[in-house]
Motif scaffolding. Structure first.
Motif, PDB file in Angstrom:
ATOM      1  N   ASN A 133      -7.316 -11.890  -0.552  1.00  0.00           N
ATOM      2  CA  ASN A 133      -8.661 -11.717  -1.207  1.00  0.00           C
ATOM      3  C   ASN A 133      -9.096 -12.995  -1.653  1.00  0.00           C
ATOM      4  O   ASN A 133     -10.676 -13.307  -1.192  1.00  0.00           O
ATOM      5  CB  ASN A 133      -8.365 -11.429  -2.648  1.00  0.00           C
ATOM      6  CG  ASN A 133      -9.786 -11.356  -3.758  1.00  0.00           C
ATOM      7  OD1 ASN A 133     -10.889 -10.643  -2.796  1.00  0.00           O
ATOM      8  ND2 ASN A 133      -9.976 -11.330  -4.467  1.00  0.00           N
ATOM      9  N   GLU A 188      -1.832 -10.027   4.303  1.00  0.00           N
ATOM     10  CA  GLU A 188      -2.062  -8.801   5.228  1.00  0.00           C
ATOM     11  C   GLU A 188      -3.742  -7.496   5.150  1.00  0.00           C
ATOM     12  O   GLU A 188      -4.002  -8.130   3.557  1.00  0.00           O
ATOM     13  CB  GLU A 188      -1.340  -7.156   3.966  1.00  0.00           C
ATOM     14  CG  GLU A 188      -1.418  -6.076   4.579  1.00  0.00           C
ATOM     15  CD  GLU A 188      -0.518  -4.760   3.818  1.00  0.00           C
ATOM     16  OE1 GLU A 188      -0.336  -3.795   3.950  1.00  0.00           O
ATOM     17  OE2 GLU A 188       0.134  -5.677   3.001  1.00  0.00           O
ATOM     18  N   ARG A 201      -9.132  -2.744   4.579  1.00  0.00           N
ATOM     19  CA  ARG A 201      -8.211  -2.599   3.744  1.00  0.00           C
ATOM     20  C   ARG A 201      -8.021  -3.760   2.863  1.00  0.00           C
ATOM     21  O   ARG A 201      -6.974  -4.833   4.106  1.00  0.00           O
ATOM     22  CB  ARG A 201      -7.435  -1.896   3.664  1.00  0.00           C
ATOM     23  CG  ARG A 201      -6.572  -1.219   2.151  1.00  0.00           C
ATOM     24  CD  ARG A 201      -5.755   0.160   2.447  1.00  0.00           C
ATOM     25  NE  ARG A 201      -6.633   1.423   3.379  1.00  0.00           N
ATOM     26  CZ  ARG A 201      -6.060   1.675   4.061  1.00  0.00           C
ATOM     27  NH1 ARG A 201      -6.459   1.003   5.098  1.00  0.00           N
ATOM     28  NH2 ARG A 201      -7.303   3.021   4.869  1.00  0.00           N
ATOM     29  N   PHE A 203      -4.507  -5.341   0.044  1.00  0.00           N
ATOM     30  CA  PHE A 203      -3.785  -4.803  -1.371  1.00  0.00           C
ATOM     31  C   PHE A 203      -3.940  -6.062  -2.224  1.00  0.00           C
ATOM     32  O   PHE A 203      -3.818  -6.946  -2.130  1.00  0.00           O
ATOM     33  CB  PHE A 203      -2.390  -4.380  -1.070  1.00  0.00           C
ATOM     34  CG  PHE A 203      -2.768  -3.321  -0.215  1.00  0.00           C
ATOM     35  CD1 PHE A 203      -2.213  -2.116   0.204  1.00  0.00           C
ATOM     36  CD2 PHE A 203      -2.598  -3.523   1.372  1.00  0.00           C
ATOM     37  CE1 PHE A 203      -1.756  -0.738   0.522  1.00  0.00           C
ATOM     38  CE2 PHE A 203      -2.539  -2.668   2.316  1.00  0.00           C
ATOM     39  CZ  PHE A 203      -2.705  -1.265   1.801  1.00  0.00           C
ATOM     40  N   GLU A 204      -4.123  -5.323  -3.654  1.00  0.00           N
ATOM     41  CA  GLU A 204      -4.260  -6.479  -4.820  1.00  0.00           C
ATOM     42  C   GLU A 204      -2.981  -5.677  -6.013  1.00  0.00           C
ATOM     43  O   GLU A 204      -2.970  -4.645  -6.551  1.00  0.00           O
ATOM     44  CB  GLU A 204      -5.720  -6.752  -5.202  1.00  0.00           C
ATOM     45  CG  GLU A 204      -6.421  -7.711  -4.552  1.00  0.00           C
ATOM     46  CD  GLU A 204      -5.999  -8.759  -5.148  1.00  0.00           C
ATOM     47  OE1 GLU A 204      -6.173  -9.479  -5.763  1.00  0.00           O
ATOM     48  OE2 GLU A 204      -5.141 -10.022  -4.344  1.00  0.00           O
ATOM     49  N   ASP A 205      -2.004  -6.373  -6.767  1.00  0.00           N
ATOM     50  CA  ASP A 205      -1.673  -5.564  -7.006  1.00  0.00           C
ATOM     51  C   ASP A 205      -0.835  -4.179  -6.766  1.00  0.00           C
ATOM     52  O   ASP A 205       0.063  -3.203  -7.274  1.00  0.00           O
ATOM     53  CB  ASP A 205      -1.306  -5.448  -8.787  1.00  0.00           C
ATOM     54  CG  ASP A 205      -2.286  -6.930  -9.027  1.00  0.00           C
ATOM     55  OD1 ASP A 205      -1.203  -8.097  -9.235  1.00  0.00           O
ATOM     56  OD2 ASP A 205      -2.835  -6.860  -9.651  1.00  0.00           O
ATOM     57  N   GLY A 206      -0.462  -4.194  -5.415  1.00  0.00           N
ATOM     58  CA  GLY A 206      -0.652  -2.807  -4.478  1.00  0.00           C
ATOM     59  C   GLY A 206      -1.427  -1.503  -4.959  1.00  0.00           C
ATOM     60  O   GLY A 206      -0.722  -0.609  -4.300  1.00  0.00           O
ATOM     61  N   PHE A 207      -2.489  -2.097  -5.065  1.00  0.00           N
ATOM     62  CA  PHE A 207      -3.412  -0.958  -5.119  1.00  0.00           C
ATOM     63  C   PHE A 207      -4.248  -1.361  -3.414  1.00  0.00           C
ATOM     64  O   PHE A 207      -4.636  -2.679  -3.563  1.00  0.00           O
ATOM     65  CB  PHE A 207      -4.329  -0.436  -6.822  1.00  0.00           C
ATOM     66  CG  PHE A 207      -3.577  -1.021  -7.244  1.00  0.00           C
ATOM     67  CD1 PHE A 207      -3.553   0.999  -7.765  1.00  0.00           C
ATOM     68  CD2 PHE A 207      -2.677  -1.914  -8.198  1.00  0.00           C
ATOM     69  CE1 PHE A 207      -2.874   1.601  -9.393  1.00  0.00           C
ATOM     70  CE2 PHE A 207      -2.318  -1.002  -9.029  1.00  0.00           C
ATOM     71  CZ  PHE A 207      -2.317   0.350 -10.043  1.00  0.00           C
ATOM     72  N   PRO A 208      -4.754  -0.075  -3.387  1.00  0.00           N
ATOM     73  CA  PRO A 208      -4.579  -0.186  -1.841  1.00  0.00           C
ATOM     74  C   PRO A 208      -6.860  -0.987  -2.169  1.00  0.00           C
ATOM     75  O   PRO A 208      -7.521   0.094  -2.803  1.00  0.00           O
ATOM     76  CB  PRO A 208      -5.492   0.976  -1.078  1.00  0.00           C
ATOM     77  CG  PRO A 208      -4.447   2.440  -2.134  1.00  0.00           C
ATOM     78  CD  PRO A 208      -4.132   0.886  -3.272  1.00  0.00           C
ATOM     79  N   GLN A 222     -10.182   2.314  -3.652  1.00  0.00           N
ATOM     80  CA  GLN A 222     -10.187   3.255  -2.776  1.00  0.00           C
ATOM     81  C   GLN A 222      -9.745   4.267  -3.341  1.00  0.00           C
ATOM     82  O   GLN A 222     -10.190   5.521  -3.107  1.00  0.00           O
ATOM     83  CB  GLN A 222      -8.725   2.723  -1.685  1.00  0.00           C
ATOM     84  CG  GLN A 222      -8.318   4.101  -0.811  1.00  0.00           C
ATOM     85  CD  GLN A 222      -7.262   3.790   0.690  1.00  0.00           C
ATOM     86  OE1 GLN A 222      -7.527   2.536   1.351  1.00  0.00           O
ATOM     87  NE2 GLN A 222      -6.273   5.111  -0.285  1.00  0.00           N
ATOM     88  N   THR A 242      -5.426   3.583   8.129  1.00  0.00           N
ATOM     89  CA  THR A 242      -4.955   2.203   9.286  1.00  0.00           C
ATOM     90  C   THR A 242      -5.628   2.638  10.691  1.00  0.00           C
ATOM     91  O   THR A 242      -4.611   2.742  11.116  1.00  0.00           O
ATOM     92  CB  THR A 242      -3.842   1.620   8.707  1.00  0.00           C
ATOM     93  OG1 THR A 242      -3.956   1.473   7.479  1.00  0.00           O
ATOM     94  CG2 THR A 242      -3.871   0.065   9.417  1.00  0.00           C
TER      95      THR A 242
END
Length: 280
Positions: A133, A188, A201, A203-208, A222, A242
């Motif tokens: 991010n 990632e 894509r 990922f933040e705190d496991g959320f895509p 997402q 992906t």
């Protein structure tokens, strides 16, 4: 005719004749330059006299056949085509590099693609970037890279070395630079092969989270996009997937083929179509 590429002394003589529009002279210059690599940028930078803009345009055109020949020679498609590139980012980047060299004007001095990506990653690290991010913010919110709105269909958008140097590209070009820079920083970032508008894509705190690189790095959950009534089933499916390097390369070649055709560069477009066939 001497089958060897022109020596520096001959190049000096050839360049002095660039303004000579005599058909036989121009034809001879083209024949001799066609035996080189198609890139005289480093040699030109060492010369005491700079070319005029008109001379640069003429020379770029005359170097075209050599660049096509070099691309044909250096394009080493993997056995098995695009499907063999599923996780092969090294080969993917190598193929992007030879495409970048082909699209280069052969006159302007600049960094090769891999060096440009290395430097971009170093710059990001120096700015304290440690997450995907933060890299998104550095590249797009802070406008290190921007959307090439004015020249959206310019073939140079597929020349990622040019895009990094100029700070602009199309959606796919921006996303690929984002991904390749992230890989250098062990971050990632995935590609999303959305129809008509390639995205990424993270990922933040496991959320895509979907990143619209062409839209200044705008973020979209997402899960929220998947609930949008404006998307059809095929679009939702692409949002979940992906994009692997082979898929991305095929899309880039398709974009480039269309851009070259639109620019009336028929020989270049035909060559790109030949390269597409090697990935079938």
């Amino acid at each position: 005719m001497n089958a060897e590429s022109p020596a520096p002394e001959e190049l000096d003589a050839l360049l002095r004749l660039l303004d000579d529009e005599t058909p036989g002279i121009r034809e001879r210059i083209a024949e001799r330059l066609a035996l080189g690599s198609g890139d005289l940028s480093e040699w030109l930078a060492s010369r005491p006299r700079s070319l005029s803009k008109k001379e640069e345009r003429i020379l770029t055109g005359l170097l075209g056949p050599a660049r096509r020949r070099t691309l044909t020679r250096e394009w080493l498609a993997p056995s098995g085509g695009a499907a063999a590139l599923q996780e092969d980012w090294e080969t993917f980047e190598a193929l992007l590099r030879v495409l970048s060299d082909f699209l280069h004007d052969g006159v302007t001095l600049r960094q090769p693609l891999s060096d440009a990506l290395d430097l971009l990653a170093e710059e990001a690290a120096d700015e304290g970037v440690t997450t995907a991010n933060e890299l998104r913010v550095y590249l797009f919110e802070e406008k290190r890279l921007t959307a090439n709105q004015v020249e959206y269909h310019d073939p140079r958008n597929s020349d990622l070395a040019w895009s990094i140097a100029e700070g602009r590209s199309n959606p796919l070009g921006l996303c690929v630079i984002f991904m390749l820079t992230a890989r250098r920083l062990n971050l990632e970032v995935e590609g999303v092969n959305f129809p008509g508008h390639f995205m990424c894509r993270i990922f933040e705190d496991g959320f895509p989270i979907i990143v619209d690189c062409f839209g200044e790095g705008r973020l979209h959950l997402q899960a929220s996009l998947l609930e949008s009534p404006d998307l059809n089933r095929a679009q939702r499916q692409q949002l979940r997937l992906t994009a692997d390097p082979g898929t991305i390369l095929l899309r880039l070649l398709n974009n480039l083929d269309q851009a070259l055709a639109q620019a009336a560069r028929d020989e270049d477009a035909a060559l790109i179509e030949q390269l597409q066939a090697t990935l079938a």
